[in-house]
Design a protein around this motif. Structure first.
Motif, PDB file in Angstrom:
ATOM      1  N   ALA A  45      43.394  30.436  42.700  1.00 45.09           N
ATOM      2  CA  ALA A  45      42.268  29.643  42.193  1.00 45.09           C
ATOM      3  C   ALA A  45      42.686  28.909  40.922  1.00 45.09           C
ATOM      4  O   ALA A  45      43.841  28.953  40.502  1.00 45.09           O
ATOM      5  CB  ALA A  45      41.078  30.563  41.923  1.00 45.09           C
ATOM      6  N   GLY A  46      41.736  28.235  40.297  1.00 39.75           N
ATOM      7  CA  GLY A  46      42.021  27.623  39.009  1.00 39.75           C
ATOM      8  C   GLY A  46      42.484  28.681  38.029  1.00 39.75           C
ATOM      9  O   GLY A  46      41.995  29.816  38.040  1.00 39.75           O
ATOM     10  N   THR A 184      37.442  37.710  49.108  1.00 33.85           N
ATOM     11  CA  THR A 184      36.120  37.284  49.567  1.00 33.85           C
ATOM     12  C   THR A 184      35.604  36.081  48.784  1.00 33.85           C
ATOM     13  O   THR A 184      35.668  36.057  47.549  1.00 33.85           O
ATOM     14  CB  THR A 184      35.115  38.438  49.420  1.00 33.85           C
ATOM     15  N   HIS A 185      35.110  35.093  49.505  1.00 33.97           N
ATOM     16  CA  HIS A 185      34.400  33.959  48.913  1.00 33.97           C
ATOM     17  C   HIS A 185      32.910  34.187  49.187  1.00 33.97           C
ATOM     18  O   HIS A 185      32.439  33.986  50.313  1.00 33.97           O
ATOM     19  CB  HIS A 185      34.855  32.643  49.555  1.00 33.97           C
ATOM     20  N   THR A 262      37.147  39.425  39.845  1.00 29.55           N
ATOM     21  CA  THR A 262      36.430  38.365  40.560  1.00 29.55           C
ATOM     22  C   THR A 262      36.083  37.251  39.578  1.00 29.55           C
ATOM     23  O   THR A 262      36.091  37.454  38.356  1.00 29.55           O
ATOM     24  CB  THR A 262      35.122  38.881  41.192  1.00 29.55           C
ATOM     25  N   SER A 263      35.751  36.111  40.120  1.00 30.89           N
ATOM     26  CA  SER A 263      35.365  34.999  39.251  1.00 30.89           C
ATOM     27  C   SER A 263      34.103  35.333  38.471  1.00 30.89           C
ATOM     28  O   SER A 263      33.918  34.859  37.335  1.00 30.89           O
ATOM     29  CB  SER A 263      35.157  33.733  40.084  1.00 30.89           C
ATOM     30  N   HIS A 264      33.243  36.165  39.032  1.00 28.36           N
ATOM     31  CA  HIS A 264      32.026  36.562  38.316  1.00 28.36           C
ATOM     32  C   HIS A 264      32.362  37.493  37.162  1.00 28.36           C
ATOM     33  O   HIS A 264      31.720  37.435  36.097  1.00 28.36           O
ATOM     34  CB  HIS A 264      31.054  37.245  39.276  1.00 28.36           C
ATOM     35  N   ASP A 265      33.372  38.350  37.332  1.00 27.22           N
ATOM     36  CA  ASP A 265      33.801  39.202  36.231  1.00 27.22           C
ATOM     37  C   ASP A 265      34.411  38.377  35.100  1.00 27.22           C
ATOM     38  O   ASP A 265      34.204  38.666  33.914  1.00 27.22           O
ATOM     39  CB  ASP A 265      34.835  40.222  36.715  1.00 27.22           C
ATOM     40  N   VAL A 266      35.198  37.366  35.483  1.00 30.46           N
ATOM     41  CA  VAL A 266      35.874  36.540  34.487  1.00 30.46           C
ATOM     42  C   VAL A 266      34.885  35.657  33.732  1.00 30.46           C
ATOM     43  O   VAL A 266      34.981  35.491  32.511  1.00 30.46           O
ATOM     44  CB  VAL A 266      36.953  35.664  35.159  1.00 30.46           C
ATOM     45  N   MET A 267      33.927  35.124  34.471  1.00 32.92           N
ATOM     46  CA  MET A 267      32.976  34.189  33.866  1.00 32.92           C
ATOM     47  C   MET A 267      31.570  34.482  34.407  1.00 32.92           C
ATOM     48  O   MET A 267      31.071  33.774  35.289  1.00 32.92           O
ATOM     49  CB  MET A 267      33.395  32.743  34.174  1.00 32.92           C
ATOM     50  N   PRO A 268      30.922  35.523  33.891  1.00 30.38           N
ATOM     51  CA  PRO A 268      29.591  35.890  34.399  1.00 30.38           C
ATOM     52  C   PRO A 268      28.563  34.797  34.138  1.00 30.38           C
ATOM     53  O   PRO A 268      28.536  34.199  33.061  1.00 30.38           O
ATOM     54  CB  PRO A 268      29.249  37.156  33.614  1.00 30.38           C
ATOM     55  N   ALA A 275      30.819  34.718  43.913  1.00 32.80           N
ATOM     56  CA  ALA A 275      32.087  35.140  43.321  1.00 32.80           C
ATOM     57  C   ALA A 275      33.205  34.989  44.337  1.00 32.80           C
ATOM     58  O   ALA A 275      32.973  34.955  45.547  1.00 32.80           O
ATOM     59  CB  ALA A 275      32.015  36.592  42.841  1.00 32.80           C
ATOM     60  N   VAL A 276      34.435  34.912  43.824  1.00 35.89           N
ATOM     61  CA  VAL A 276      35.646  34.968  44.641  1.00 35.89           C
ATOM     62  C   VAL A 276      36.501  36.102  44.097  1.00 35.89           C
ATOM     63  O   VAL A 276      36.598  36.283  42.876  1.00 35.89           O
ATOM     64  CB  VAL A 276      36.428  33.645  44.605  1.00 35.89           C
TER      65      VAL A 276
END
Length: 283
Positions: A45-46, A184-185, A262-268, A275-276
């Motif tokens: 990802a980014g 997971t996406h 996950t992306s949600h953990d990194v940037m809630p 999340a991914v």
């Protein structure tokens, strides 16, 4: 004529790659095991979301193996690949300078794999999954070359990976195999919300990711694609399966999970709705 592949996915990583990589690795201590690395799995990802996970895998490989060549097995997000497609000549451009293709290794793979692989630069046009890895290699292993291979998620991916691993073992040089997949996406944007929303959904998503991670750690390459088809928990199941099969052929006995997030953990952003998943695995 050999050509230099120009970046496509510049929005995925910063111009000052060197500073960003050093930031990711600040205070990171390379674990003792495995003593030597033959490969890894990284997200794509980014960098703001998954770069820190990928950086740890490449750092461990640079310290434990300092490879001559990275065989890179990429996820496929475009319609272009007609099969397992190798970028066999030239170089790839990064903000830190060009990285050369190991044309001898690429030629050897073409000879050994025969009908299981084709030379096709166009398969790598518009694809970001391997491009976002190359600056890590340029910075952490500046003398290393690469052999990029796009691996579609077909039923023969683990067989292809085994053949790549066997070939790499016979070449008499320090070669590692690194594949890439995100997990997971989840969310409305991806059309995938089987667990609903909120904390319970977040828990169930992570449990789903853990199943396919465990298959990789146990080197069960043959089961990865079916798990991904059933649970939708890997966008690069072909690359993941092929990497696991390759490192097993190269002598790996198990995998080591360096980090999962996950992306949600990194940037809630409020309650869990999207999340991914990202995993960094070392073999």
């Amino acid at each position: 004529m050999p050509t230099t592949r120009q970046p496509y996915a510049r929005q995925f990583y910063p111009g000052d790659c060197r500073q960003q990589i050093e930031h990711f690795l600040k205070d990171y201590k390379v674990p003792e095991k495995p003593a030597k690395a033959v490969g890894g799995i990284v997200p794509h990802a980014g960098w703001v979301f998954s770069g820190a996970v990928a950086a740890k895998v490449f750092k461990c490989i640079s310290v434990k193996t300092d490879p001559d060549t990275f065989i890179l097995l990429g996820a496929v997000h475009t319609w272009k690949p007609r099969g397992n497609s190798i970028y066999a000549r030239g170089s790839w451009s990064t903000p830190l300078g060009d990285v050369q293709i190991d044309e001898k290794v690429a030629e050897a793979l073409l000879n050994v794999l025969g009908e299981n692989i084709i030379e096709d630069r166009s398969a790598h046009e518009g694809e970001h999954s391997l491009e976002v890895q190359v600056p890590f290699i340029k910075h952490l292993c500046p003398g290393a070359k690469i052999v990029p291979v796009a691996i579609p998620p077909d039923e023969n991916a683990h067989t292809t990976g085994r053949m790549i691993g066997e070939a790499a073992s016979d070449m008499g040089k320090k070669i590692v195999v690194v594949g890439t997949t995100d997990l997971t996406h989840y969310g409305d944007s991806y059309g995938f919300t089987p667990y609903g929303y909120g904390e319970e959904a977040k828990k169930l998503m992570k449990e789903s990711d853990s199943r396919i991670i465990d298959l990789a750690l146990q080197l069960r390459s043959f089961a990865i694609r079916k798990e991904a088809q059933k649970s939708h928990n890997a966008c690069g199941s072909g690359a993941m399966a092929a990497t696991v099969a390759a490192v097993k052929a190269m002598g790996a006995e198990k995998g080591y999970l360096l980090e999962y997030t996950t992306s949600h953990d990194v940037m809630p952003k409020g309650d869990f709705e999207m999340a991914v998943g990202y995993a960094g695995i070392l073999f």
